[in-house]
Motif scaffolding. Structure first.
Motif, PDB file in Angstrom:
ATOM      1  N   TYR A 149      62.807   8.714  -4.008  1.00 37.58           N
ATOM      2  CA  TYR A 149      63.988   7.858  -3.944  1.00 37.58           C
ATOM      3  C   TYR A 149      64.463   7.719  -2.493  1.00 37.58           C
ATOM      4  N   ASP A 150      64.475   8.834  -1.748  1.00 32.08           N
ATOM      5  CA  ASP A 150      64.885   8.769  -0.347  1.00 32.08           C
ATOM      6  C   ASP A 150      63.941   7.889   0.466  1.00 32.08           C
ATOM      7  N   ALA A 151      62.666   7.858   0.088  1.00 29.02           N
ATOM      8  CA  ALA A 151      61.709   6.993   0.788  1.00 29.02           C
ATOM      9  C   ALA A 151      62.051   5.528   0.568  1.00 29.02           C
ATOM     10  N   VAL A 152      62.495   5.182  -0.639  1.00 31.70           N
ATOM     11  CA  VAL A 152      62.915   3.807  -0.916  1.00 31.70           C
ATOM     12  C   VAL A 152      64.168   3.468  -0.120  1.00 31.70           C
ATOM     13  N   VAL A 153      65.119   4.401  -0.067  1.00 28.34           N
ATOM     14  CA  VAL A 153      66.339   4.191   0.706  1.00 28.34           C
ATOM     15  C   VAL A 153      66.003   3.961   2.177  1.00 28.34           C
ATOM     16  N   ALA A 154      65.113   4.788   2.717  1.00 29.85           N
ATOM     17  CA  ALA A 154      64.728   4.649   4.122  1.00 29.85           C
ATOM     18  C   ALA A 154      64.040   3.316   4.369  1.00 29.85           C
ATOM     19  N   ALA A 155      63.198   2.879   3.434  1.00 30.77           N
ATOM     20  CA  ALA A 155      62.509   1.599   3.585  1.00 30.77           C
ATOM     21  C   ALA A 155      63.494   0.442   3.520  1.00 30.77           C
ATOM     22  N   ALA A 156      64.480   0.559   2.642  1.00 29.24           N
ATOM     23  CA  ALA A 156      65.497  -0.487   2.545  1.00 29.24           C
ATOM     24  C   ALA A 156      66.268  -0.608   3.856  1.00 29.24           C
ATOM     25  N   ARG A 157      66.629   0.514   4.419  1.00 27.23           N
ATOM     26  CA  ARG A 157      67.353   0.493   5.689  1.00 27.23           C
ATOM     27  C   ARG A 157      66.499  -0.082   6.804  1.00 27.23           C
ATOM     28  N   GLU A 204      75.153  11.807  -6.442  1.00 30.88           N
ATOM     29  CA  GLU A 204      75.176  11.715  -4.985  1.00 30.88           C
ATOM     30  C   GLU A 204      73.872  11.145  -4.434  1.00 30.88           C
ATOM     31  N   THR A 205      72.747  11.518  -5.047  1.00 29.80           N
ATOM     32  CA  THR A 205      71.459  10.992  -4.613  1.00 29.80           C
ATOM     33  C   THR A 205      71.388   9.496  -4.861  1.00 29.80           C
ATOM     34  N   ASN A 206      71.812   9.069  -6.037  1.00 26.88           N
ATOM     35  CA  ASN A 206      71.769   7.656  -6.396  1.00 26.88           C
ATOM     36  C   ASN A 206      72.678   6.801  -5.531  1.00 26.88           C
TER      37      ASN A 206
END
Length: 285
Positions: free
Chosen positions: A67-75, A92-94
């Motif tokens: 999930y953090d990898a998707v967040v980083a890619a979105a940013r 908090e993660t979501n």
């Protein structure tokens, strides 16, 4: 992005006309546990293909690292992250890196003990305020989607929406009207507005979820959803004020669409023509 669907982008999502569902390739990434590093190239490919957003769909088997990898890619790509919460991850993660969140009812059903749904109002209010406080702190906008919530969940979800409004969380109207649902577009909006007022929002707060707030979330405040010089000339004129009764949103006098006035009589004719069997449409003209 999801793990158990065909990953077709939803054209009716609040955040744009092309949702980056990232295709079956990311679906496979989640299923066969390939390296987290494989996610970002997939997101980049979708960005290059012209998609506007990343939408989390039907999540059930996420890991925090993925999930953090998707967040980083979105940013990295500047693409908003929207859609449902990953139901097996903490709140908090979501909330990290998101623009909007949808399907709060399903997420809470997966995380809250059944006793909360049948508990006293004070307990439900406490849970609702806690969720609202954390969501507001993360700066995440929330899709309302009260319409269709039934049974013991209805009371809690109404309290959650009221708590969101009290905490100044940006709410955007949602009804889950998609090609895959039985909810009809258009009419369900009025039912959702009624539900928000029944939850304790003022008519003005409810109307804002369908007008000014979407423009705010899309980063174009003042461009649409308001009546002001320079804003889009797309208006709905009513025969009575919805601030007095939210049901008045259905008392339609006409609409202004792209600067063209269409009276209610013409809208009714168009609606009847659309509902007519295909073989009769030529005759009705």
């Amino acid at each position: 992005i999801g793990s158990d669907t065909s990953m077709i982008g939803r054209s009716d999502d609040m955040l744009g006309n092309r949702i980056a569902a990232l295709g079956t390739s990311v679906e496979r990434l989640l299923r066969d546990q390939r390296p987290v590093a494989s996610i970002r190239p997939e997101v980049m490919d979708q960005r290059h293909d012209g998609y506007d957003c990343i939408s989390v769909e039907s999540p059930s088997d996420w890991t925090p690292a993925r999930y953090d990898a998707v967040v980083a890619a979105a940013r990295a790509t500047g693409m908003p992250l929207t859609g449902e919460f990953a139901r097996n991850l903490a709140l908090e993660t979501n909330l990290r890196g998101r623009t909007t969140a949808d399907g709060f009812d399903a997420y809470l059903r997966a995380h809250l003990a059944p006793v909360i749904y049948s508990g006293p109002p004070a307990v439900q209010d406490s849970v609702a305020r806690n969720i609202a406080r954390r969501t507001r702190a993360a700066g995440v906008a929330v899709s309302t989607r009260l319409f269709g919530v039934a049974g013991p969940e209805r009371s809690l979800m109404r309290r959650v929406m009221r708590a969101f409004a009290d905490a100044d969380v940006t709410l955007i109207l949602g009804t889950e009207s998609t090609a895959r649902s039985s909810v009809s577009p258009g009419g369900s909006v009025h039912l959702e507005l009624r539900g928000l007022v029944a939850a304790g929002l003022t008519p003005f707060e409810a109307l804002r979820t369908a007008t000014a707030n979407p423009a705010l979330v899309l980063g174009v405040p003042g461009e649409f959803g308001i009546v002001a010089p320079g804003a889009r000339a797309e208006l709905r004129l009513l025969d009575a004020s919805p601030l007095d009764d939210i049901g008045n949103t259905e008392r339609l006098a006409g609409v202004m669409l792209r600067g063209r006035w269409i009276p209610a009589t013409e809208l009714r004719r168009l609606r009847e023509e659309a509902r007519a069997p295909r073989r009769l449409r030529g005759w009705l003209r």
